[in-house]
Design a protein around this motif. Structure first.
Motif, PDB file in Angstrom:
ATOM      1  N   SER A 151      11.096  -2.257 -11.905  1.00 19.43           N
ATOM      2  CA  SER A 151       9.750  -2.194 -11.924  1.00 19.43           C
ATOM      3  C   SER A 151       9.496  -0.813 -10.903  1.00 19.43           C
ATOM      4  O   SER A 151       8.592  -0.040 -11.426  1.00 19.43           O
ATOM      5  CB  SER A 151       8.582  -3.111 -11.627  1.00 19.43           C
ATOM      6  OG  SER A 151       8.400  -3.319 -10.130  1.00 19.43           O
ATOM      7  N   ARG A 200       7.422   3.032 -10.783  1.00 18.68           N
ATOM      8  CA  ARG A 200       6.948   3.811 -10.178  1.00 18.68           C
ATOM      9  C   ARG A 200       7.572   4.484  -9.282  1.00 18.68           C
ATOM     10  O   ARG A 200       6.418   5.548  -9.374  1.00 18.68           O
ATOM     11  CB  ARG A 200       6.640   2.842  -9.250  1.00 18.68           C
ATOM     12  CG  ARG A 200       5.609   1.271  -9.269  1.00 18.68           C
ATOM     13  CD  ARG A 200       5.454   0.411  -8.562  1.00 18.68           C
ATOM     14  NE  ARG A 200       6.672  -1.409  -8.765  1.00 18.68           N
ATOM     15  CZ  ARG A 200       6.704  -1.336  -7.753  1.00 18.68           C
ATOM     16  NH1 ARG A 200       5.603  -2.026  -6.911  1.00 18.68           N
ATOM     17  NH2 ARG A 200       7.217  -2.617  -7.857  1.00 18.68           N
ATOM     18  N   GLU A 219      -0.915   1.291  -9.649  1.00 25.60           N
ATOM     19  CA  GLU A 219      -2.483   1.849  -9.016  1.00 25.60           C
ATOM     20  C   GLU A 219      -2.715   2.529  -8.135  1.00 25.60           C
ATOM     21  O   GLU A 219      -3.994   3.304  -7.663  1.00 25.60           O
ATOM     22  CB  GLU A 219      -3.794   0.485  -9.260  1.00 25.60           C
ATOM     23  CG  GLU A 219      -3.711  -0.414  -8.584  1.00 25.60           C
ATOM     24  CD  GLU A 219      -3.259  -1.876  -9.150  1.00 25.60           C
ATOM     25  OE1 GLU A 219      -2.435  -1.571  -9.941  1.00 25.60           O
ATOM     26  OE2 GLU A 219      -3.524  -2.395  -9.203  1.00 25.60           O
ATOM     27  N   ASP A 236       3.000  -3.933  -1.479  1.00 24.46           N
ATOM     28  CA  ASP A 236       1.639  -4.410  -1.495  1.00 24.46           C
ATOM     29  C   ASP A 236       1.917  -5.676  -2.337  1.00 24.46           C
ATOM     30  O   ASP A 236       0.730  -5.962  -2.735  1.00 24.46           O
ATOM     31  CB  ASP A 236       0.678  -3.538  -1.299  1.00 24.46           C
ATOM     32  CG  ASP A 236       1.369  -2.789  -3.065  1.00 24.46           C
ATOM     33  OD1 ASP A 236       2.022  -2.466  -3.677  1.00 24.46           O
ATOM     34  OD2 ASP A 236       0.268  -1.706  -3.506  1.00 24.46           O
ATOM     35  N   VAL A 237       3.254  -6.320  -2.541  1.00 28.24           N
ATOM     36  CA  VAL A 237       2.545  -7.361  -3.674  1.00 28.24           C
ATOM     37  C   VAL A 237       4.213  -8.063  -3.140  1.00 28.24           C
ATOM     38  O   VAL A 237       5.296  -7.685  -3.013  1.00 28.24           O
ATOM     39  CB  VAL A 237       3.079  -7.156  -5.053  1.00 28.24           C
ATOM     40  CG1 VAL A 237       3.719  -8.731  -5.861  1.00 28.24           C
ATOM     41  CG2 VAL A 237       1.593  -6.232  -5.744  1.00 28.24           C
ATOM     42  N   SER A 280      10.905  -8.526  -1.116  1.00 31.52           N
ATOM     43  CA  SER A 280       9.701  -8.113  -0.764  1.00 31.52           C
ATOM     44  C   SER A 280       9.025  -9.022  -0.189  1.00 31.52           C
ATOM     45  O   SER A 280       7.575  -9.651  -0.173  1.00 31.52           O
ATOM     46  CB  SER A 280       8.646  -8.244  -1.917  1.00 31.52           C
ATOM     47  OG  SER A 280       9.112  -6.930  -3.008  1.00 31.52           O
ATOM     48  N   LYS A 305       4.558  -0.082  -3.692  1.00 32.04           N
ATOM     49  CA  LYS A 305       2.487   0.034  -3.735  1.00 32.04           C
ATOM     50  C   LYS A 305       2.580  -0.265  -6.073  1.00 32.04           C
ATOM     51  O   LYS A 305       3.508  -0.158  -6.069  1.00 32.04           O
ATOM     52  CB  LYS A 305       2.757   1.218  -3.664  1.00 32.04           C
ATOM     53  CG  LYS A 305       2.433   1.460  -1.543  1.00 32.04           C
ATOM     54  CD  LYS A 305       2.719   1.158  -1.277  1.00 32.04           C
ATOM     55  CE  LYS A 305       3.459   1.097   0.154  1.00 32.04           C
ATOM     56  NZ  LYS A 305       2.955  -0.540   1.552  1.00 32.04           N
ATOM     57  N   ARG A 306       1.715  -0.921  -5.781  1.00 36.25           N
ATOM     58  CA  ARG A 306       0.928  -1.203  -6.622  1.00 36.25           C
ATOM     59  C   ARG A 306       0.621   0.511  -7.664  1.00 36.25           C
ATOM     60  O   ARG A 306       0.823   0.765  -6.979  1.00 36.25           O
ATOM     61  CB  ARG A 306      -0.007  -2.150  -6.987  1.00 36.25           C
ATOM     62  CG  ARG A 306       0.275  -3.644  -6.708  1.00 36.25           C
ATOM     63  CD  ARG A 306      -0.778  -4.230  -6.236  1.00 36.25           C
ATOM     64  NE  ARG A 306      -1.289  -3.708  -5.359  1.00 36.25           N
ATOM     65  CZ  ARG A 306      -3.211  -3.879  -5.359  1.00 36.25           C
ATOM     66  NH1 ARG A 306      -3.886  -3.884  -5.810  1.00 36.25           N
ATOM     67  NH2 ARG A 306      -2.713  -2.713  -3.636  1.00 36.25           N
TER      68      ARG A 306
END
Ligand code: PMP
Ligand code: GLN
Length: 389
Positions: free
Chosen positions: A286, A290, A372, A33-34, A231, A369-370
């Motif tokens: 990253s 996650r 949050e 989602d980025v 991505s 996904k991020r």
């Protein structure tokens, strides 16, 4: 349609549509989602403005073929001639399709790791091939070499590998790859290897392309894609590299599928590989955080979830919550919790009765996904009644 008989519709479309329709958090279909690097997006826009808007050569724009060859050399020490041993495709999906259509004769057998990415099944069947699955079993999803050997017979032509492996997150070890290589050499088999998650490994896990093993260079077609490493899944830029006879077989089919793939995106993909070489490693770092966030959160709500070594997927065993069937769980989940996941049973051979499907109690979550969004999904799951009725 006889050629597609028994092949279920792709589960990803159904589950993403369900997420949109219910407003659920979509941890189903694997897309980040980025977006990928801004410099690569700028390069694509510039390439369009500079006029790279007409058909590219069928094999791909030379700059990208050269960048792919440099990537294989830099990352793995593999030397390929960009003119005859590299081809650009419309995503890894087209590379897989064209490889199978170009290499598998009707009646040929294809040995593949089960669970498997759904397009493999459709393409083997469209080519008139016969699938011979070798099952990776939960919780650690290792390759059973005896099972691999038993799956190979006189009609076997291709071994179709995928490592890092979707949906299990397993990464084949050097010993497992050695065993596959030994079998391939012994039986004179072609290996088609889907390595789209090549850069997405965690905790020091090393991805080794099977093409680097002794005796494998001349019999291996290696497939990858910009989508996962950078991505940019919506760009559908993929590629294959290998000896000219295998790349040529893929091209024989590709020329009649799409003939050629999107020109300006290829220019930008070349830029990504050459000028943003460390971006995929930063993405992996990253993703590892996650992964831990999601896996620990899922365990905390009572779902046993082994830690994957690669990809951006984790799988949970829902039998702990009293469920016998991942399809039923995933169809109930948006309403119960506002979250979408993918039932893993669809990645197993459809000829199996449901009661004999080793994935029937597994569901897959995407953690690309991020943070949050993952926290939101975990909170929703934590507050919901997830126990079977
Ligand atoms: N192979 C595997 C194992 C995948 O997970 C995906 C993801 N969609 C693909 C191939 C397809 O890649 P692409 O989007 O580049 O076609
Ligand atoms: N590879 C992604 C996944 O496994 C996307 C698949 C798709 O949309 N066909 O979720």
């Amino acid at each position: 349609m006889a050629r597609l008989r028994g092949v279920p519709p792709t589960i990803f479309a159904e589950m993403s549509a369900l997420a949109v329709a219910t407003g659920a958090v979509n941890l189903g279909q694997g897309f980040p989602d980025v977006d990928g690097p801004a410099s690569v997006l700028d390069r694509a826009a510039a390439a369009m403005r500079e006029g790279a808007n007409q058909y590219a050569p069928g094999t791909g724009v030379p700059a990208l073929r050269e960048a792919i060859a440099r990537h294989q050399q830099r990352c793995y020490g593999l030397s390929w001639d960009p003119a005859s041993e590299v081809v650009v495709t419309t995503g890894a999906t087209e590379a897989i399709a064209a490889a199978i259509l170009g290499l598998v004769e009707p009646g040929d057998e294809v040995v593949l790791l089960e669970p498997y990415y759904d397009s493999y099944l459709a393409m083997i069947q469209m080519a008139g091939g016969v699938r011979r699955p070798v099952t990776l079993r939960a919780p650690d999803f290792r390759l059973d070499v005896a099972e691999l050997r038993a799956a190979v017979g006189p009609r076997t032509r291709v071994v179709l590998l995928n490592s890092p492996h979707n949906p299990t997150g397993a990464v084949l070890t050097r010993a497992e790859l050695d065993a596959v290589a030994q079998v391939a050499v012994e039986h004179d088999l072609i290996v088609v290897t889907d390595e789209v998650y090549e850069h997405l490994t965690f905790g020091g896990t090393v991805h080794t392309p099977i093409a680097t093993l002794p005796g494998m260079r001349e019999r291996t077609l290696t497939i990858s894609s910009l989508g996962k490493s950078y991505s940019l899944t919506g760009w559908k830029v993929g590629w294959a590299s290998g000896p000219a006879h295998l790349v040529g077989a893929l091209l024989d089919a590709k020329q009649w599928l799409t003939y050629t793939s999107g020109a300006p995106l290829q220019v930008a993909a070349a830029y990504a590989l050459d000028d943003e070489p460390s971006w995929p490693n930063a993405l992996a770092a990253s993703l590892e955080e996650r992964r831990d966030l999601l896996c620990e959160g899922l365990r905390a709500i009572g779902l046993p979830t082994p830690t994957p070594q690669g990809t951006y997927f984790a799988t949970s065993d829902i039998s702990a919550l009293g469920w016998a069937d991942g399809n039923a769980f995933c169809r109930a989940l948006p309403e119960r919790a506002g979250v979408v996941a993918i039932p893993v049973q669809g990645f197993y051979d459809p000829s199996r009765p449901v009661s004999d499907n080793p994935g029937r109690q597994l569901v897959r979550w995407a953690f690309c996904k991020r943070p949050e969004v993952l926290v939101d999904a975990l909170e929703r799951l934590g507050h919901a009644d997830l126990r079977a009725d």
